[in-house]
Design an enzyme around this catalytic site. Structure first.
Site, mmCIF file in Angstrom:
data_model
loop_
_atom_site.group_PDB
_atom_site.id
_atom_site.type_symbol
_atom_site.label_atom_id
_atom_site.label_comp_id
_atom_site.label_asym_id
_atom_site.label_seq_id
_atom_site.Cartn_x
_atom_site.Cartn_y
_atom_site.Cartn_z
ATOM 1 N N LYS A 49 -20.748 3.232 -0.318
ATOM 2 C CA LYS A 49 -20.037 3.169 -1.602
ATOM 3 C C LYS A 49 -19.126 1.941 -1.616
ATOM 4 C CE LYS A 49 -16.578 6.306 0.347
ATOM 5 N NZ LYS A 49 -16.160 7.717 0.481
ATOM 6 N N ARG B 174 -10.129 18.588 -3.116
ATOM 7 C CA ARG B 174 -10.330 17.368 -3.889
ATOM 8 C C ARG B 174 -11.595 17.550 -4.730
ATOM 9 N NH1 ARG B 174 -10.948 11.634 -0.765
ATOM 10 N NH2 ARG B 174 -12.914 12.654 -0.295
ATOM 11 N N TYR C 158 7.607 -18.923 -1.833
ATOM 12 C CA TYR C 158 8.370 -18.233 -2.873
ATOM 13 C C TYR C 158 9.518 -17.420 -2.287
ATOM 14 C CZ TYR C 158 4.913 -19.036 -6.593
ATOM 15 O OH TYR C 158 4.092 -19.584 -7.518
ATOM 16 N N MET D 10 -0.631 -16.016 -4.723
ATOM 17 C CA MET D 10 -1.924 -15.681 -5.333
ATOM 18 C C MET D 10 -3.089 -16.408 -4.673
ATOM 19 S SD MET D 10 -3.194 -15.795 -9.299
ATOM 20 C CE MET D 10 -1.812 -14.841 -9.895
HETATM 21 C C1 LIG Z 1 -16.146 7.990 1.905
HETATM 22 C C2 LIG Z 1 -16.694 9.263 2.433
HETATM 23 C C3 LIG Z 1 -17.216 9.340 3.739
HETATM 24 C C4 LIG Z 1 -17.088 8.206 4.727
HETATM 25 O O1 LIG Z 1 -15.792 8.224 5.269
HETATM 26 P P1 LIG Z 1 -15.363 7.234 6.452
HETATM 27 O O2 LIG Z 1 -13.994 7.665 6.774
HETATM 28 O O3 LIG Z 1 -15.410 5.851 5.880
HETATM 29 O O4 LIG Z 1 -16.342 7.413 7.559
HETATM 30 C C5 LIG Z 1 -17.841 10.511 4.131
HETATM 31 N N1 LIG Z 1 -17.916 11.579 3.299
HETATM 32 C C6 LIG Z 1 -17.373 11.560 2.055
HETATM 33 C C7 LIG Z 1 -17.468 12.767 1.202
HETATM 34 C C8 LIG Z 1 -16.739 10.415 1.586
HETATM 35 O O5 LIG Z 1 -16.196 10.408 0.361
#
Ligand SMILES: *Cc1c(COP(=O)(O)O)cnc(C)c1O
Length: 354
Positions: A35, A130, A249, A297
């Site tokens: 993702k 969640r 800055y 930036m």
């Molecule tokens: C993002 C996610 C993972 C991966 O988690 P990591 O800590 O990056 O290994 C696994 N399961 C779910 C449901 C997630 O949302």
């Protein structure tokens, strides 16, 4: 050549990390969480490299991300979409052959209403609160599902990065009890951090994300995972300053002795965190050079006194990589490696190393 920040993506390192996680997983093996553009590494090239290495299951948050994975890996591997039916369209499921994860009784009702024969997964909430169907609603879920059976049952640990916490074991116990309602359905529990817990906590198909890219904040994580990327920035200018000069800055840094300061092309406009001001670091050659003054930036200033005369315009300074450890850098910013790598912006030029 244009002097702008660059990220070299080490696909062979990501594949090596995956092989290691796959071997370390139970009989269910390891999938790959890709993702957020494969945690900033590029979902297409990363998915393709992992699929070529034998990875059979990919996980993303959205339908459109799943479509990108399918485009890269072709037919065959399973692609699961975590964020429920609201995050994926019927067209995406059909055209890219994606597997939605149902997260609630409402998702289940909607899915059954679609009368789809397509495979789906079910997320059981065992304490993260969640996403997922709460364990006390499992009987209702079974009733709603009728003869629709999930192809995968998953849950997600809240505290896997704390090996001393009893929470993971409690979640595992709750998950096993709920999963008994679906005999024979494959299970999936462990994220990266859970890989470093006791073996019986790694049930079924594991879902590592951050470990593939060489990161993770569990104190139990092995220190020799390979970096998924090297983030480097070129030096634009080098200044020799006398004692008592202010840099950047807000003049929030003053030289306490004569110093050589290099200005590099990297800033928060590239996703390099401003909270690294006066506390992050880069590596010039193998010499650690502290960030001095504010990250702005487009620019960051580092003290290269110890690395002089390596400091020349056009030389590259590493900010994440084999020397500049991702988690140490993130820790200096008060955050985690996840946020640093997923936040890098489009101004960082990506190169792929196979
Ligand atoms: C993002 C996610 C993972 C991966 O988690 P990591 O800590 O990056 O290994 C696994 N399961 C779910 C449901 C997630 O949302």
């Amino acid at each position: 050549m244009s002097l702008r920040p660059r990220a070299t993506i080490h696909l062979s390192n990501i594949v090596d990390n995956w092989r290691r996680l796959n071997a370390h997983s139970g009989p269910g093996g390891a999938g790959a969480v890709v993702k957020a553009d494969a945690y900033g590494h590029g979902v297409g090239p990363v998915s393709k490299a992992l699929s070529n290495a034998g990875c059979q299951a990919f996980f993303v948050a959205y339908g459109f991300e799943g479509a990108q994975v399918r485009h890269a890996v072709g037919e065959g591997p399973d692609i699961f979409v975590f964020n429920g039916l609201g995050a994926i369209s019927a067209e995406e499921i059909k055209e890219s052959d994606l597997i939605p994860v149902l997260n609630s009784l409402a998702d289940i009702s909607d899915w059954v209403g679609l009368r789809s024969e397509a495979p789906f997964a079910l997320h059981i909430d065992t304490g993260m609160n969640r996403l997922g169907v709460r364990t006390e609603a499992i009987d209702r879920a079974v009733e709603l599902l009728g003869d629709h059976a999930p192809v995968l049952l998953m849950t997600h640990y809240a505290c896997a990065d704390d090996p001393a916490s009893p929470a993971s074991r409690q979640q595992m116990t709750a998950f096993k009890a709920a999963a008994a309602t679906f005999p024979g359905v494959p299970l999936s529990v462990s994220n990266s951090a859970a890989q470093w817990l006791h073996a019986d906590m790694r049930l079924g198909l594991s879902r590592p994300g951050i470990a593939l890219y060489g990161g993770g904040n569990s104190p139990a994580r092995p220190q020799d995972l390979l970096p998924g990327m090297s983030l480097e920035a070129p030096i634009l200018q080098v200044q020799k300053l006398p004692r008592g000069e202010a840099v950047g800055y807000g003049a929030c840094y003053k030289t306490d002795q004569p110093a050589v300061i290099a200005t590099v092309a990297l800033g928060y406009g590239d996703g390099f965190l401003r909270s690294l001001s006066n506390c992050g670091f880069g590596f010039l050659g193998d010499i650690r050079c502290p960030i001095v003054g504010r990250v702005s930036m487009d620019l960051t200033t580092i003290d290269v006194t110890a690395a002089y005369p390596l400091a020349k315009p056009g030389r590259w300074v590493e900010f994440i990589g084999s020397q500049a450890d991702l988690e140490l850098q993130a820790n200096a910013a008060g955050t985690l490696g996840y946020e640093l790598i997923t936040g890098l912006g489009p101004r960082v030029e990506r190169f792929y190393e196979y």
